[in-house]
Structure formats: C-alpha cells, structure tokens
Design a protein around this motif. Structure first.
Motif, PDB file in Angstrom:
ATOM      1  N   GLU A   1       0.842  -1.193   0.000  1.00 42.68           N
ATOM      2  CA  GLU A   1       0.000   0.000   0.000  1.00 42.68           C
ATOM      3  C   GLU A   1       0.884   1.253   0.000  1.00 42.68           C
ATOM      4  OE1 GLU A   1      -3.220   2.854   0.829  1.00 42.68           O
ATOM      5  OE2 GLU A   1      -3.064   0.948  -0.236  1.00 42.68           O
ATOM      6  N   GLN A   2       1.928   1.227   0.813  1.00 41.94           N
ATOM      7  CA  GLN A   2       2.852   2.362   0.856  1.00 41.94           C
ATOM      8  C   GLN A   2       3.657   2.461  -0.433  1.00 41.94           C
ATOM      9  OE1 GLN A   2       3.113   4.804   3.045  1.00 41.94           O
ATOM     10  NE2 GLN A   2       4.742   5.715   1.807  1.00 41.94           N
ATOM     11  N   ARG A   3       4.101   1.338  -0.947  1.00 43.65           N
ATOM     12  CA  ARG A   3       4.895   1.330  -2.187  1.00 43.65           C
ATOM     13  C   ARG A   3       4.114   1.942  -3.339  1.00 43.65           C
ATOM     14  NH1 ARG A   3       8.709  -3.529  -4.192  1.00 43.65           N
ATOM     15  NH2 ARG A   3       8.977  -3.007  -6.402  1.00 43.65           N
ATOM     16  N   LEU A   4       2.814   1.678  -3.381  1.00 44.26           N
ATOM     17  CA  LEU A   4       1.979   2.163  -4.474  1.00 44.26           C
ATOM     18  C   LEU A   4       1.432   3.565  -4.227  1.00 44.26           C
ATOM     19  CD1 LEU A   4       0.184  -1.205  -5.187  1.00 44.26           C
ATOM     20  CD2 LEU A   4       1.654   0.017  -6.801  1.00 44.26           C
ATOM     21  N   SER A   5       1.879   4.208  -3.189  1.00 41.50           N
ATOM     22  CA  SER A   5       1.429   5.573  -2.909  1.00 41.50           C
ATOM     23  C   SER A   5       2.082   6.594  -3.829  1.00 41.50           C
ATOM     24  CB  SER A   5       1.718   5.945  -1.449  1.00 41.50           C
ATOM     25  OG  SER A   5       3.122   6.019  -1.209  1.00 41.50           O
ATOM     26  N   ASN A   6       3.235   6.226  -4.403  1.00 39.49           N
ATOM     27  CA  ASN A   6       3.941   7.189  -5.258  1.00 39.49           C
ATOM     28  C   ASN A   6       4.360   6.611  -6.602  1.00 39.49           C
ATOM     29  OD1 ASN A   6       6.008   5.520  -4.480  1.00 39.49           O
ATOM     30  ND2 ASN A   6       6.997   7.018  -3.142  1.00 39.49           N
ATOM     31  N   GLN A   7       3.811   5.469  -6.966  1.00 43.72           N
ATOM     32  CA  GLN A   7       4.043   4.912  -8.295  1.00 43.72           C
ATOM     33  C   GLN A   7       2.821   4.120  -8.710  1.00 43.72           C
ATOM     34  OE1 GLN A   7       7.694   2.875  -7.120  1.00 43.72           O
ATOM     35  NE2 GLN A   7       6.713   0.889  -7.498  1.00 43.72           N
ATOM     36  N   ARG A   8       2.566   4.095 -10.025  1.00 41.25           N
ATOM     37  CA  ARG A   8       1.319   3.522 -10.517  1.00 41.25           C
ATOM     38  C   ARG A   8       1.276   2.003 -10.381  1.00 41.25           C
ATOM     39  NH1 ARG A   8      -1.537   4.965 -16.388  1.00 41.25           N
ATOM     40  NH2 ARG A   8      -3.558   3.989 -15.914  1.00 41.25           N
ATOM     41  N   PHE A   9       2.384   1.353 -10.701  1.00 39.50           N
ATOM     42  CA  PHE A   9       2.457  -0.095 -10.624  1.00 39.50           C
ATOM     43  C   PHE A   9       3.645  -0.501  -9.767  1.00 39.50           C
ATOM     44  CE2 PHE A   9       0.523   0.947 -14.809  1.00 39.50           C
ATOM     45  CZ  PHE A   9      -0.761   0.509 -14.520  1.00 39.50           C
TER      46      PHE A   9
END
Length: 341
Positions: free
Chosen positions: A219-227
């Motif tokens: 969830e955190q990883r996808l907070s600033n990148q689309r995939f």
C-alpha cells in the motif's frame, strides 16, 4: 459406500492431510510436472496449437496464466479448457468439465481433471491442480508449474507473441521481479490460504499478521508509483492482482482475512481497479465463479459440512469507477513495448 469409493476417500483425506503440518499450518503441495518450455534438449518444444491450457476462473494461479496468455496474444496458439468453479460431489477433490456440452472437455474428452493426471502418471496421488498444460498430440500433462508458467509464456514463447505485445518480464528487472514474486507468493497469494486452511489458532494468526504486514507495505509502495515497478505493468502486478481481485468477495470472509477490505486501502483499491479496467484483466475476471467456489465449494477436507450459503454481497459497482492512478505516471501506455528482447 462401495470399496472403491472408500479407498478413493481415504486416499483424498491422506493427500490433503499431507498439506497440514503438525503445528496446524498449511503447506501447499509441490508441483509434479515441472519440465520447462524451451529449445534445449529435454525441454518442452514451443509449438503453436500443440498445447491446451486447463483452468477454472475461480483459481488465482490459473487466472494469472490466462491473463498473460491474453495480453501476449498466445490465445491464438494455446487453446483453453474451462472447468466449473464448483467442485464435483465425488469422493476425491477434483475439477469437473460440467460447463461443456455432454460434461466433457471437447478436445481431451475428459469429465474430471484427475483423469488427465492419472493418464499421464497412474501413480499420481496429489490433488489435480490448475493451471495445467496438456500436450494434445498424446493427451498427457506436460507442465503444472504455476509458479514459473507465466515466465515461460513471457520468454521462450516470444516467437508467438502478437505484434507490439507488452514486455511483462524485461531482462533489466527480472532479478527484482523474481524477488518480489517470492514475497507476493509466500505472504499474499499463498498467505490467504495459510489463513483459511490453518488448523490452529497460532498458525492462523501468524499467517494473518504476515499477510497484512505485506499489504501495508505494498500500500505504501503504491502511494507514489502507478504499478509495482513504476509506470508499466509487469509479471508481478499480474500475480498480485489475482489475489487482490478475490480478496473482498472471497478471502475476507471465507478465509477470515478480515482486518481490512481492499476497498479500505486507498492505494491498493485504486491500483486493482486500474488493472481491472485494463484489457486482459477485467474481461478474464469472473466474480460469479470466484464467489461460488470460495463460498460454496472450496474444500480442504472432504468430510466438511456440505451445506453452503452464497453471500449476496458485496456491491461490485465500484470496480468501474475512476481510479485516478494516471497522476502517478508520465506514460500514457500501461505496458512497456520492447521488441528487442
């Protein structure tokens, strides 16, 4: 029950019990047919129209293989056989081709998945799993290695990819994709099963905590990148999607993975809708089959209560609402097009 049915029942219970450790934790059976596809001696030849992929829309391992098959255009060279999401009411755990005319696969002529496994190996005693690749020239199973199958389709099957097929497994990212796939498999894809099939409170809680720790992390990883690897969809996104799309309609209640719905993770919810609204994902997702299987038909032991209730919810209308994930990407396309590899 006649002696044959009784022996089959004992065999099934024994096979299933082998997947439960002494501490009550679930350990998935290993794959029996793992010969790789390739061009080297001893490998499975890569040939158009030689193989048939057997699946059921309920199964996440099979679903991700069908997504890759669709995205790469391999649906033109590998045929597809579809089993019912409902387990047949017979002694052994099996899949049935009851959706087909006359109740048999039209190419292989089999009623149950176990038939093709037993024809290939009469001593086979495990569960007949999907996805499985069958050689239609001799009606034998050649590969049921769900962990590596999509990678074969993405690499050695490249001569049969459609024009401008996406590069789902770019060489520059393969080590990173492989590492993340290991995490996704153990803690998320199989993690939900470790929760649902646990036979001790300790095993269940350990799997539950690990599952949600990973979901929080992604969830955190996808907070600033689309995939998962930036602007483009990769093999890892497909593997992650197969669990996320089943989570709220099945795992949350059926497997007691009930800390949060995916709808309650802002980034994961937008991310999985982004994928769902992409050709190859949503059009191969069958919520009805998923719900029927997990709520009415999934088995870990054959002597469980037969009465099942199919939940009316949840509301599925949100899957087509705007996700807003475009703001995280400078790229119009969702796939990396690279014809050099």
């Amino acid at each position: 029950m006649n002696p044959i049915q009784n022996d089959s029942l004992k065999s099934t219970i024994s096979a299933k019990a082998n997947e439960i450790s002494t501490d009550g934790s679930f350990n998935r059976q290993t794959n029996r047919f793992t010969t790789p596809f390739g061009n080297n001696p001893g490998e499975l030849p890569v040939e158009a129209n030689r193989y048939r992929l057997l699946w059921t829309p309920a199964c996440p391992w099979a679903h991700r293989t069908v997504i890759v098959r669709s995205l790469l255009g391999l649906d033109q060279v590998i045929s597809l056989g579809t089993a019912s999401p409902l387990r047949p009411k017979i002694a052994q755990v099996d899949w049935e081709f009851s959706l087909d005319e006359n109740g048999v696969d039209p190419v292989l002529g089999i009623q149950y998945m176990s038939e093709i496994y037993k024809k290939t190996d009469p001593e086979y005693s495990g569960r007949p799993t999907v996805p499985v690749i069958v050689d239609v020239t001799n009606h034998r199973v050649v590969n049921n290695d769900y962990f590596k199958l999509t990678n074969y389709l993405e690499t050695v099957w490249k001569p049969f990819h459609k024009e401008h097929a996406p590069n789902l497994y770019p060489e520059s990212l393969r080590a990173d994709i492989d590492a993340l796939n290991e995490v996704i498999f153990h803690d998320i894809n199989n993690g939900v099963y470790k929760c649902g099939f646990a036979l001790s409170q300790e095993a269940y809680e350990q799997a539950y905590d690990q599952l949600f720790a990973r979901l929080d992390e992604l969830e955190q990883r996808l907070s600033n990148q689309r995939f998962l690897f930036g602007d483009y969809i990769t093999d890892s996104d497909i593997r992650f999607y197969a669990t996320l799309v089943r989570f709220d309609v099945a795992y949350y209640s059926a497997f007691n993975t009930n800390r949060n719905l995916i709808k309650e993770f802002p980034n994961l919810w937008g991310y999985v809708r982004d994928l769902y609204q992409t050709t190859g994902f949503g059009d191969t997702t069958d919520f009805d089959s998923i719900k029927k299987h997990y709520h009415m038909s999934i088995t870990i032991f054959v002597d469980k209560e037969n009465v099942k209730i199919l939940p009316k919810g949840p509301d599925l209308s949100g899957w087509t609402t705007p996700h807003g994930r475009e703001r995280l990407s400078n790229q119009k396309e969702k796939f990396l097009i690279d014809t050099k590899e």
